[in-house]
Design a protein around this motif. Structure first.
Motif, PDB file in Angstrom:
ATOM      1  N   ILE B 191       1.014  -1.241  -0.053  1.00 42.56           N
ATOM      2  CA  ILE B 191       0.060   0.121   0.052  1.00 42.56           C
ATOM      3  C   ILE B 191       0.979   1.362  -0.126  1.00 42.56           C
ATOM      4  CG2 ILE B 191      -0.157   0.086   2.538  1.00 42.56           C
ATOM      5  CD1 ILE B 191      -3.299   1.084   1.894  1.00 42.56           C
ATOM      6  N   TYR B 193       0.218   5.526   0.051  1.00 42.95           N
ATOM      7  CA  TYR B 193      -0.667   6.730   0.110  1.00 42.95           C
ATOM      8  C   TYR B 193      -0.151   7.897  -0.710  1.00 42.95           C
ATOM      9  CZ  TYR B 193      -3.719   4.518   3.395  1.00 42.95           C
ATOM     10  OH  TYR B 193      -4.650   3.428   4.042  1.00 42.95           O
ATOM     11  N   ILE B 209      -4.813   6.388  -8.119  1.00 39.13           N
ATOM     12  CA  ILE B 209      -5.910   5.425  -8.903  1.00 39.13           C
ATOM     13  C   ILE B 209      -5.473   4.846 -10.173  1.00 39.13           C
ATOM     14  CG2 ILE B 209      -7.697   6.682  -7.602  1.00 39.13           C
ATOM     15  CD1 ILE B 209      -8.900   7.232 -10.649  1.00 39.13           C
ATOM     16  N   CYS B 210      -4.699   5.928 -11.070  1.00 31.05           N
ATOM     17  CA  CYS B 210      -4.272   5.230 -12.570  1.00 31.05           C
ATOM     18  C   CYS B 210      -2.885   4.524 -12.355  1.00 31.05           C
ATOM     19  CB  CYS B 210      -4.229   6.332 -13.439  1.00 31.05           C
ATOM     20  SG  CYS B 210      -5.933   7.104 -13.648  1.00 31.05           S
ATOM     21  N   LEU B 212      -0.935   3.442  -9.284  1.00 30.88           N
ATOM     22  CA  LEU B 212      -0.901   2.537  -8.279  1.00 30.88           C
ATOM     23  C   LEU B 212      -1.819   1.373  -8.403  1.00 30.88           C
ATOM     24  CD1 LEU B 212       0.282   4.823  -5.280  1.00 30.88           C
ATOM     25  CD2 LEU B 212       1.817   3.205  -6.811  1.00 30.88           C
ATOM     26  N   MET B 213      -3.157   1.923  -8.174  1.00 33.30           N
ATOM     27  CA  MET B 213      -4.097   0.862  -8.308  1.00 33.30           C
ATOM     28  C   MET B 213      -4.218   0.139  -9.666  1.00 33.30           C
ATOM     29  SD  MET B 213      -6.847   2.947  -5.883  1.00 33.30           S
ATOM     30  CE  MET B 213      -7.824   1.663  -5.112  1.00 33.30           C
ATOM     31  N   GLU B 214      -4.407   0.914 -10.573  1.00 30.80           N
ATOM     32  CA  GLU B 214      -4.753   0.361 -11.952  1.00 30.80           C
ATOM     33  C   GLU B 214      -3.473  -0.364 -12.493  1.00 30.80           C
ATOM     34  OE1 GLU B 214      -6.599   3.052 -14.740  1.00 30.80           O
ATOM     35  OE2 GLU B 214      -5.541   2.031 -16.583  1.00 30.80           O
ATOM     36  N   TRP B 217      -1.270  -2.501  -9.461  1.00 35.57           N
ATOM     37  CA  TRP B 217      -2.131  -3.293  -8.540  1.00 35.57           C
ATOM     38  C   TRP B 217      -1.596  -3.228  -7.201  1.00 35.57           C
ATOM     39  CZ3 TRP B 217      -2.093  -8.342 -12.161  1.00 35.57           C
ATOM     40  CH2 TRP B 217      -2.628  -7.904 -13.408  1.00 35.57           C
ATOM     41  N   ILE B 218      -1.318  -2.132  -6.708  1.00 33.14           N
ATOM     42  CA  ILE B 218      -0.866  -1.764  -5.362  1.00 33.14           C
ATOM     43  C   ILE B 218      -2.092  -0.802  -4.813  1.00 33.14           C
ATOM     44  CG2 ILE B 218       0.505  -0.354  -4.041  1.00 33.14           C
ATOM     45  CD1 ILE B 218       2.649  -0.785  -6.129  1.00 33.14           C
ATOM     46  N   ASN B 219      -2.525  -1.202  -3.409  1.00 35.27           N
ATOM     47  CA  ASN B 219      -3.605  -0.367  -2.764  1.00 35.27           C
ATOM     48  C   ASN B 219      -3.117   1.069  -2.708  1.00 35.27           C
ATOM     49  OD1 ASN B 219      -5.622  -2.856  -1.968  1.00 35.27           O
ATOM     50  ND2 ASN B 219      -3.629  -3.646  -1.262  1.00 35.27           N
ATOM     51  N   SER B 220      -4.150   1.757  -2.672  1.00 34.87           N
ATOM     52  CA  SER B 220      -3.595   3.360  -2.400  1.00 34.87           C
ATOM     53  C   SER B 220      -4.942   4.171  -2.386  1.00 34.87           C
ATOM     54  CB  SER B 220      -3.055   3.915  -3.834  1.00 34.87           C
ATOM     55  OG  SER B 220      -2.572   5.046  -3.530  1.00 34.87           O
ATOM     56  N   SER B 221      -4.595   5.283  -1.705  1.00 29.16           N
ATOM     57  CA  SER B 221      -5.861   6.260  -1.615  1.00 29.16           C
ATOM     58  C   SER B 221      -5.232   7.567  -1.849  1.00 29.16           C
ATOM     59  CB  SER B 221      -6.488   6.046  -0.325  1.00 29.16           C
ATOM     60  OG  SER B 221      -7.364   6.851  -0.166  1.00 29.16           O
ATOM     61  N   ARG B 317      -3.004  -5.158 -17.842  1.00 27.15           N
ATOM     62  CA  ARG B 317      -4.450  -4.891 -16.849  1.00 27.15           C
ATOM     63  C   ARG B 317      -5.162  -6.371 -16.826  1.00 27.15           C
ATOM     64  NH1 ARG B 317      -2.507  -0.544 -17.568  1.00 27.15           N
ATOM     65  NH2 ARG B 317      -3.582   1.284 -18.330  1.00 27.15           N
TER      66      ARG B 317
END
Lengths: 325, 325
Positions: B191, B193, B209-210, B212-214, B217-221, B317
């Protein structure tokens, strides 16, 4: 609703009426209090041509919106009424001639004294939820809408607030077992995402940052259901937990689409579907707006259960109130 | 800037001028394209009394803002120009009489055809970054501001866009080593942030969101630096990584406060301080606004390095483009 609250709301609404040309409604607060404003920002955007925008208080202070002036209405909120950024933002807005209305649980707090029209709200210690923050705010907003553009719908919404205590309690009861199941099943998770759209973005954001991150030290992020497919959905996997809220307002199709996809790939979905809520005798055309605040009440049950199963009370902090920051 | 782009921007700005009373600027897109609009929403809020609001496209469609009408300007964006929600939102806006301006990398795309004033932008394959999405957008916005309320500042900003290619390249080079260090050190994190405020909220949200997450595939906010102290900061611990952006616009004090606190308790802080950027000969009073888009370019270097060290290309993806959703 208690006379004290009715009088305070009426005074604020009369002041709004006296401002001839309102150019902007600014909703200013921090964290959970800011999240409280998201459903009303949504309502205003759907119902009213005057722009309405939510700001976290310190961004409002430093950004200093160009349109902020004597034609603006600034509505701020802080539980204890001592959040420094919110107090300062309210003072700045008042200095600029804006009409300032502030909600606080504490009469005589710094925020109370900073604004022109303070409104008190009850909190958890009060059994009757009619005068809690969300219902007081809805009463204020629908009274303002009715003052700007009188309609039967807004008048009915003002009266509906009085029936929300029964709605909240019915759904607290209804979700008690589901909340326990959630607490038991998810107590060891290290990350839990929340997802919603429309008016329910507020309580879903609040659950992510105030309950999971702040009060449980669990990693989280609020994902807007409309944004899910444009990045965040790639994080979805069988072991990644999502709390998904399906609202019953205009943006429900977004929630349905996100849920339909997410459940194909994650085995850990907690669904809160407002279509299952017991909305009692709330009028059909108002249910969507009012369901957003029921989401918050139901999620509070989930928070209580999670804290109980984790042995980590919601009141524990490591930094907040313990040091200067 | 190429003549093609100048002509397209000029045509759009002339159309804006012809609308006598603009009631609202709506910025509509999804994911990374939506994030692109956050710095200009910030600029508009600071510089202009006409409200400007960013929406994720599907929320815009279903929420259906009451103020959306023939006095509104809707600016939308989609890289390939085929994002269904963005195309539909643009069509709806046009049907309601709003002036529609759309940015797309693909001439003749669905979005291109849906709007009245399409504007093309180059992308990564083009060596010269003058005509990339952020600079084209800044040129559009400062030209619109200059049309609404002519000023030397906006005229200078329009010209400054031409000097941004050199600024981008200088900072890409400057941060190459730091980006590699980031990739090497953080490649195993589960993760990460991101945190920012003001105009830099856009690139910091986009990275969460684009990238790290997309793409990883790492959790983020994304955490707004002003919201950090009202919930999220309780998640801070020695082993929790934060990418913190300190902008140089009006909200820098928020970033400084968040960084000062966070570095006391996390040993994993990656700081991108725009005060260190080589802004070349960008005028002092414009640096803050332009630094926000440099943040995006610098973060792209961090993304490339992270992907390289993780052996997980940014193009991979598991769901996007592979199935219906």
């Amino acid at each position: 609703m208690k006379k004290e609250h009715i009088d305070q709301i009426n005074a604020a609404v009369e002041a709004v009426k006296k401002r001839k040309e309102i150019n902007h409604f600014y909703f200013v607060a921090c964290g959970g209090s800011m999240a409280l404003f998201k459903p009303v920002e949504f309502i205003m955007d759907c119902e009213c041509e005057i722009p309405a925008t939510v700001y976290t208080a310190n961004e409002f202070i430093h950004r200093s919106p160009k349109a902020l002036n004597e034609n603006s209405v600034v509505i701020s909120c802080s539980m204890r009424g001592e959040t420094p950024e919110t107090v300062k933002a309210t003072k700045i807005a008042r200095e600029k001639g804006a009409l300032t209305i502030s909600m606080s649980h504490v009469v005589g707090s710094s925020l109370w004294n900073a604004c022109e029209y303070p409104i008190h709200y009850d909190w958890l210690e009060e059994e009757d939820m009619t005068n809690h923050n969300h219902t007081i705010l809805y009463s204020l907003i629908f009274n303002i809408l009715n003052a700007i553009s009188p309609s039967d719908k807004y008048a009915r919404a003002c009266r509906a607030v009085e029936r929300m205590d029964a709605v909240f309690k019915a759904n607290k009861e209804k979700y008690k077992e589901a909340a326990k199941e959630f607490g038991s099943k998810y107590k060891k998770e290290e990350i839990i995402y929340t997802m919603a759209s429309g008016g329910s973005s507020g309580p879903a954001y609040s659950f992510a940052i105030c309950i999971l991150m702040e009060m449980q030290w669990i990693n989280s992020s609020f994902i807007h259901a409309g944004e899910y497919f444009h990045g965040p959905f790639e994080i979805t996997d069988s072991d990644v937990p999502f709390i998904i809220v399906k609202g019953i307002d205009q943006t429900r199709p977004l929630d349905e689409r996100a849920h339909a996809f997410c459940k194909k790939f994650s085995d850990k979905i907690v669904l809160i579907d407002a279509a299952d809520f017991d909305m009692k005798d709330i009028d059909e055309d108002l249910k969507g707006y009012f369901a957003s605040i029921v989401v918050g009440v139901v999620l509070r049950e989930y928070a209580n259960a999670l804290a109980e199963f984790r042995g980590h009370p919601l009141t524990v902090r490591r930094y907040m109130w313990k040091m200067e920051y």
